[in-house]
Scaffold this motif. Structure first.
Motif, mmCIF file in Angstrom:
data_model
loop_
_atom_site.group_PDB
_atom_site.id
_atom_site.type_symbol
_atom_site.label_atom_id
_atom_site.label_comp_id
_atom_site.label_asym_id
_atom_site.label_seq_id
_atom_site.Cartn_x
_atom_site.Cartn_y
_atom_site.Cartn_z
ATOM 1 N N UNK A 138 13.601 -9.608 -3.093
ATOM 2 C CA UNK A 138 14.306 -10.487 -3.570
ATOM 3 C C UNK A 138 15.817 -10.254 -3.822
ATOM 4 N N UNK A 139 16.064 -9.104 -3.546
ATOM 5 C CA UNK A 139 17.576 -8.451 -3.649
ATOM 6 C C UNK A 139 18.093 -9.060 -2.441
ATOM 7 N N UNK A 140 17.502 -8.371 -1.181
ATOM 8 C CA UNK A 140 18.106 -8.342 0.133
ATOM 9 C C UNK A 140 17.883 -9.567 1.012
ATOM 10 N N UNK A 141 16.827 -10.378 0.660
ATOM 11 C CA UNK A 141 16.391 -11.292 1.925
ATOM 12 C C UNK A 141 16.586 -12.638 1.444
ATOM 13 N N UNK A 142 17.567 -12.996 0.394
ATOM 14 C CA UNK A 142 17.350 -14.323 -0.056
ATOM 15 C C UNK A 142 18.163 -15.137 1.033
ATOM 16 N N UNK A 143 17.773 -16.418 1.216
ATOM 17 C CA UNK A 143 18.490 -17.162 2.238
ATOM 18 C C UNK A 143 19.668 -17.420 1.630
ATOM 19 N N UNK A 144 20.772 -17.834 2.661
ATOM 20 C CA UNK A 144 22.260 -18.172 2.307
ATOM 21 C C UNK A 144 22.276 -19.537 1.268
ATOM 22 N N UNK A 145 22.983 -19.092 0.188
ATOM 23 C CA UNK A 145 23.153 -20.252 -1.006
ATOM 24 C C UNK A 145 22.111 -19.989 -1.995
ATOM 25 N N UNK A 146 21.189 -19.172 -1.824
ATOM 26 C CA UNK A 146 20.070 -18.809 -2.921
ATOM 27 C C UNK A 146 20.715 -17.709 -3.996
ATOM 28 N N UNK A 147 21.532 -18.156 -4.782
ATOM 29 C CA UNK A 147 22.052 -17.369 -5.895
ATOM 30 C C UNK A 147 20.928 -17.246 -6.844
ATOM 31 N N UNK A 148 21.081 -16.342 -7.600
ATOM 32 C CA UNK A 148 19.888 -15.693 -8.738
ATOM 33 C C UNK A 148 19.490 -16.955 -9.459
ATOM 34 N N UNK A 149 20.546 -17.675 -9.908
ATOM 35 C CA UNK A 149 20.203 -18.717 -10.831
ATOM 36 C C UNK A 149 19.720 -20.018 -10.284
ATOM 37 N N UNK A 150 19.604 -19.889 -8.628
ATOM 38 C CA UNK A 150 18.992 -21.209 -8.204
ATOM 39 C C UNK A 150 17.505 -20.511 -7.810
ATOM 40 N N UNK A 151 17.079 -19.487 -7.893
ATOM 41 C CA UNK A 151 15.735 -18.905 -7.864
ATOM 42 C C UNK A 151 14.692 -19.753 -8.441
ATOM 43 N N UNK A 152 13.749 -19.852 -7.936
ATOM 44 C CA UNK A 152 12.552 -20.600 -8.868
ATOM 45 C C UNK A 152 12.072 -19.446 -9.951
ATOM 46 N N UNK A 153 11.540 -20.004 -11.176
ATOM 47 C CA UNK A 153 11.199 -18.999 -12.265
ATOM 48 C C UNK A 153 9.913 -18.128 -11.479
ATOM 49 N N UNK A 154 9.108 -18.808 -10.767
ATOM 50 C CA UNK A 154 8.238 -17.916 -10.005
ATOM 51 C C UNK A 154 8.769 -16.490 -9.624
ATOM 52 N N UNK A 155 9.837 -16.548 -8.733
ATOM 53 C CA UNK A 155 10.623 -15.441 -8.245
ATOM 54 C C UNK A 155 11.334 -14.470 -9.631
ATOM 55 N N UNK A 156 11.661 -15.263 -10.652
ATOM 56 C CA UNK A 156 11.925 -14.425 -11.511
ATOM 57 C C UNK A 156 10.901 -13.578 -12.180
#
Lengths: 195, 309, 536
Positions: free
Chosen positions: C183-201
């Motif tokens: 989750x820290x290192x492999x997020x796609x470009x543009x996927x900031x923390x507060x655009x993550x689905x709550x499942x990821x959180x």
């Protein structure tokens, strides 16, 4: 077939370093209950702990501390060398050698203290249990580190400025093992030595 | 509906029940409110229903802070109420009658002050504050009387206590409530609450034992305690007259109040809390005294206030 | 390639990459590893369920006449050990987390694919030891291993089970580590923390707990084994130890463990409800912060398992207060899920039924937690069926329902097939009904004073126990249904498109099932999560 999840070597290196930091956090939590047990027992039976500490071989313990801290220096130099595309084998071997010497001295201490420990009772018995458990767990981790150093030594030719992450990650682990010892040393060897 | 009814047979039971039913009402209302709201929304906003769905809110600061702080306040109130009632379990009333209770796989043994013993039963007088001093001979057990709303673990190596006053005559279930091995489910019996006169009669009748204090005095001499702790002894040992309830100053600077636990530890683990000014030369009696004998010794020490002044 | 696949218009996918057992057992593909976990935990679920079936059979009558006392004690022990460590803890993180985390963040795989496979093998090895303990005669300490019973008095295979749980603990730790780094290192470009689905959180916070709490359990169990083997005085007072030390160490892990079991379920609910209400989740940021709040405060409340243990009254008060605090973020989440229904356009698919059931049952379970957090009430209620009802409402009514909801919701993505919708709904309703019939009477039994871990009980508790056992029979049928029709759907189910639910989330932007490397082109994220278009 393994698809590499990483887009670049940099990404891979950063992920590996983060992974090692996370792993070290778990190691801290693994040692944690023993540290907690030590505090708990020491508060209850402080005198017995002091007595136990005075039976430790302080010269050997101090020597071992110096040895392990030096090995952290040689490990850091190994990381430096890998980063600069210089040969790392010497530094890795030195680190491993120092680690081996540490283990040898530790083992001889354990043998020497076995008699005392077997005859101890009450608070002193708890002191010896924690001593063997904590330095034993530490030694297990150090041994695993030696194994990893051996692997690095065998594959040393792979490392360069472009790719040296395994050496860095091992360095983190080795320093952690060293820091744990830095806490164990006063906990077991230095209780009220001014007396 | 008898199967749904649990009598409230102690002073504390009534307070616990008030808290319980208040919480039932409160949580019941919340549950019903939220579930009703969910059902209402599900029906009103079901797909295909012709209803205004414009601008569904994605956040509403005042509402969100509101439903954060309102539960916070309510929870703190419940916490305080429950904590105050809880403190009563551990604050014995003055004049509370002490009963030593020992758990062992798989039975409960009770010993009254006058020496009367019971197994898997505990007789108590109505209206008299009681303080149970619990111990165990093996593993952890838990003394649970649902009708009194009391429960306390008996932990090996120490005493635990719980205090209450029975307020209703009758017979009530006693259960062991901490898993303790094979016959955990059979480790129980009954607590019998009797009118004070009937209890006094019961206490005397069928008791062929000396009182706990008398037995304790006898042990005090026979086990050699008086050899060091009696007035004329040449050994420098603390005088134990009136020790119970006294503030004790220990060697490492701490002070504590001498209760049953301290007396027990002093007998079994004499090096644990050494009194200031004394050498730690007292031998341990671990393994030489069973729980009953410990209870007797401690009762003797509690009642031995020393010579009249 | 067989006939079906040659005719299939679909791309080669992760399932068709290799058909041999070897290709499965040596895979590094997170999606295949997720399936490996799914098979394993399903087997363990039915093992733990079998134990529960026997227990409820025994408890249908007051007399202890179906099994001996010792056998019953072994049944509740294995039920707890298996359900906690071999089913619930891995369930959502190791199955759905492994499958979905890389997909949801637009990555090709987890950060450490080979470590991922190793984690599965470690899990299986731990399972083997535990089953071995069962075959060797079982363990009768309870899943909580209280000392000195477990260290000195029990004559059962304690060390064998401890080894099994110890080993499996490393599987948990490594899965958590993998998820965190991913989750820290492999997020796609543009996927900031507060655009993550709550499942990821939710899985991220769970992974923090997995990482930090599990090692404490490992060490604690090691100490139990050492005391048992070498008779050193750590926890047994007869040897100079302290039984309360064990309880503190054990619950320091085991309380956060329950959040490992429920946080991922909350993440699942936050994916399903917006989808079937066709609107964004209400209060996204509060939801994310609540997840973090639950995970952190959850580390501070362990002493609420010890209110009558002999710990100091003041310690009890501190833990009680903190336990009330941890309920607040959970309450916030329930309110937000309810608000997510407002002005939605709601359909009642099987996943939605499971998710709504989750919210309702979690609500009830959570409210009863308030009773247990209240010191004076807990004195009466602890170690009774009230506690059993409380945690089953959360673990089963909550987590298991969410797990099933997740399996149904993502089944098309995982298998490329749709399950039969009618059967899905019937199963969800059967489970909901059976669950309540089983566990609601247990609240009453607890209040009336029936202790836990009893295989025989006073006769006045018979009627309520009978209801509970009847409910268990219904629940068992409910759980068998999905096993049957989901397996059926693998061969005969309608083929699914990439996004049969019209859901947001990157996992739906790729085919069902996904190709081995997940995405044809790396996604670039520009939108908020759950940006469902409002329905008129």
């Amino acid at each position: 077939m393994t698809t590499s999840p990483f887009d670049s070597a940099l990404e891979r290196r950063e992920a590996s370093l983060l992974g090692m930091w996370a792993f070290l956090a778990t190691e801290l939590m693994f040692f944690g209950p023993l540290f907690f047990g030590y505090v708990h027992a020491r508060i209850a039976q402080g005198d017995a702990f002091v007595a136990g500490s005075h039976h430790m071989h302080i010269v050997l313990g101090t020597l071992n501390t110096a040895i392990l801290m030096t090995s952290s220096l040689t490990m850091a130099l190994a990381v430096r060398a890998a980063r600069d595309t210089r040969p790392v084998r010497t530094w890795l071997a030195l680190t491993a050698l120092l680690g081996l010497v540490f283990l040898g001295i530790k083992a001889s201490e354990w043998l020497m203290e076995l008699g005392e420990a077997a005859n101890a009772s009450g608070g002193e018995a708890r002191f010896y249990f924690l001593y063997y458990a904590m330095t034993g767990l530490h030694a297990v981790h150090l041994t695993i580190g030696l194994g990893v150093l051996a692997w690095l030594w065998v594959h040393a030719r792979r490392f360069s400025a472009a790719y040296h992450m395994p050496v860095e990650v091992t360095g983190l682990y080795w320093h952690f093992v060293d820091i744990v010892w830095v806490f164990l040393y006063p906990m077991f060897y230095l209780l009220e030595r001014y007396r | 509906m008898k199967f749904l009814f649990l009598p409230a047979a102690s002073d504390i039971a009534q307070r616990v029940d008030l808290l319980f039913y208040t919480l039932v009402a409160l949580t019941g209302m919340v549950a019903i409110a939220i579930i009703t709201l969910m059902i209402v929304f599900c029906v009103r906003y079901r797909a295909g229903a012709q209803v205004d769905r414009r601008n569904p809110p994605v956040g509403l600061r005042w509402l969100e802070y509101g439903w954060t702080f309102t539960p916070l306040v309510i929870f703190l109130a419940i916490f305080c109420w429950a904590a105050v009632v809880y403190a009563h379990f551990y604050a014995p009333a003055p004049g509370a009658m002490t009963v030593f209770v020992v758990g062992k796989q798989w039975m409960w043994k009770a010993e009254h002050a006058n020496g009367r013993r019971e197994i898997d039963e505990l007789h108590l007088p109505l209206g008299q504050p009681v303080r149970l001093v619990l111990s165990t001979e093996d593993v952890i057990h838990s003394f649970y009387v649902p009708a009194f709303r009391i429960k306390q673990d008996a932990v090996p190596g120490r005493y635990t206590t719980i205090s209450f006053t029975p307020t209703r005559e009758g017979e009530y279930w006693l259960h062991c409530a901490e898993y303790c091995g094979t016959d955990h489910a059979r480790m129980g019996g009954r607590v019998v609450v009797m009118a004070p006169a009937a209890f006094a009669t019961w206490l005397e009748r069928g008791n062929s034992n000396a009182s706990l204090a008398a037995l304790g005095f006898e042990l005090f001499r026979r086990k050699g305690c008086s050899g060091c702790h009696a007035a004329g002894s040449t050994v420098h040992a603390p005088d134990l007259a009136g020790v119970y309830g006294r503030v004790v100053h220990l060697q490492d600077g701490r002070t504590l109040v001498a209760d049953e636990g301290y007396l027990r530890d002093s007998i079994l683990l004499p090096k644990k809390d050494v009194v200031a000014g004394y050498a730690p030369i007292m031998p341990s009696f671990q393994g030489q005294l069973d729980e009953g004998e410990l209870a007797a010794l401690i009762t003797y020490l509690k009642e031995n206030r020393g010579p009249e002044k | 390639m067989d006939q079906k696949n040659r005719d299939s218009p679909y791309l080669p996918n992760y399932l068709t990459e290799g058909f041999t057992l070897r290709s499965w057992l040596t895979t590094n593909d997170h999606k295949r590893i997720a399936i490996l976990y799914m098979v394993a935990i399903t087997a363990f679920f039915f093992l733990g369920g079998a134990a529960a079936t026997l227990m409820r059979l025994e408890l249908a009558t007051p007399a202890g006449d179906v099994v001996s006392a010792e056998t019953y004690n072994k049944l509740f022990t294995i039920h707890g050990v298996v359900m906690v460590w071999f089913f619930l803890i891995p369930s959502i993180p190791a199955v759905l987390g492994n499958f979905l985390v890389p997909l949801m963040i637009g990555a090709r795989d987890m950060a450490f694919p080979r470590l991922n496979l190793t984690s599965w093998y470690i899990y299986v090895l731990g399972g083997i030891f535990t089953v071995a303990a069962l075959i060797a005669g079982g363990v009768d300490t309870g899943w909580t291993f209280y000392t000195p019973y477990s260290t000195t008095f029990s004559n059962s295979n304690v060390i064998l089970v401890i080894v099994g749980v110890f080993i499996t603990g490393f599987s948990s730790i490594l899965t958590g580590l993998n998820i965190i780094v991913t989750v820290h290192k492999l997020r796609a470009p543009g996927l900031t923390w507060f655009r993550l689905p709550l499942f990821i959180w939710a899985n991220y916070a769970t992974s923090l707990i997995l990482l930090l709490a599990t090692p404490v359990l490992a060490m604690t169990l090691t100490l139990v084994a050492l005391e048992r083997l070498l008779h050193i005085g750590i926890f047994d007072p007869a040897l100079g130890g302290d039984p309360l030390l064990f309880q503190h160490l054990f619950w320091f892990y085991s309380h956060p463990a329950v959040y490992i079991m429920v946080l991922p379920a909350m993440g699942v609910a936050s994916e399903i409800i917006p989808c079937f209400a066709r609107r964004p989740v209400f209060g996204y940021r509060f939801m994310a912060y609540a997840i973090l709040g639950i995970a952190s405060i959850g580390f501070l409340v362990w002493g609420h398992h010890m209110f009558v243990s002999g710990q100091s009254m003041y310690a009890g008060m501190v833990f009680s207060m903190l336990s009330f605090m941890v309920a607040i973020p959970s309450a916030i989440k329930v309110f937000n899920w309810t608000a997510t229904l407002y002005k939605g356009s709601i359909t009642f698919s099987a996943p939605m039924l499971y998710a709504l059931g989750f919210v309702g049952l979690f609500l009830i379970g959570g409210l009863t937690g308030l009773f247990l957090a209240s010191l004076a009430l807990d004195v009466h209620l602890t170690d009774t069926y009230f506690v059993i009802a409380h945690f089953h409402y959360i673990m089963v009514g909550g987590s298991v329902m969410a797990y099933l909801g997740a399996i149904h919701f993502w089944w098309p993505k995982i298998s490329g097939r749709m399950y039969p919708e009618i059967m899905g709904r019937i199963a969800a309703l059967t489970i909901f009904f059976g669950f309540n019939l089983t566990f609601f009477p247990q609240y009453l039994l607890g209040w009336l004073g029936m202790p836990r871990r009893y295989h025989e009980y006073p006769p006045e508790f018979t009627l309520l126990n009978l209801f509970s056992s009847a409910g268990a029979a219904v629940l068992a049928v409910g759980y068998l249904l999905p096993l049957c029709y989901l397996s059926w759907s693998l061969f005969f189910g309608r083929r699914a498109g990439a996004n049969p639910w019209g859901a947001t989330g990157l996992e739906w932007q790729t085919s069902s099932p996904p190709p081995p490397h997940n995405f044809e082109h790396e996604p670039h994220v520009t939108r908020m999560p759950y940006d469902y278009q409002p329905v008129r």
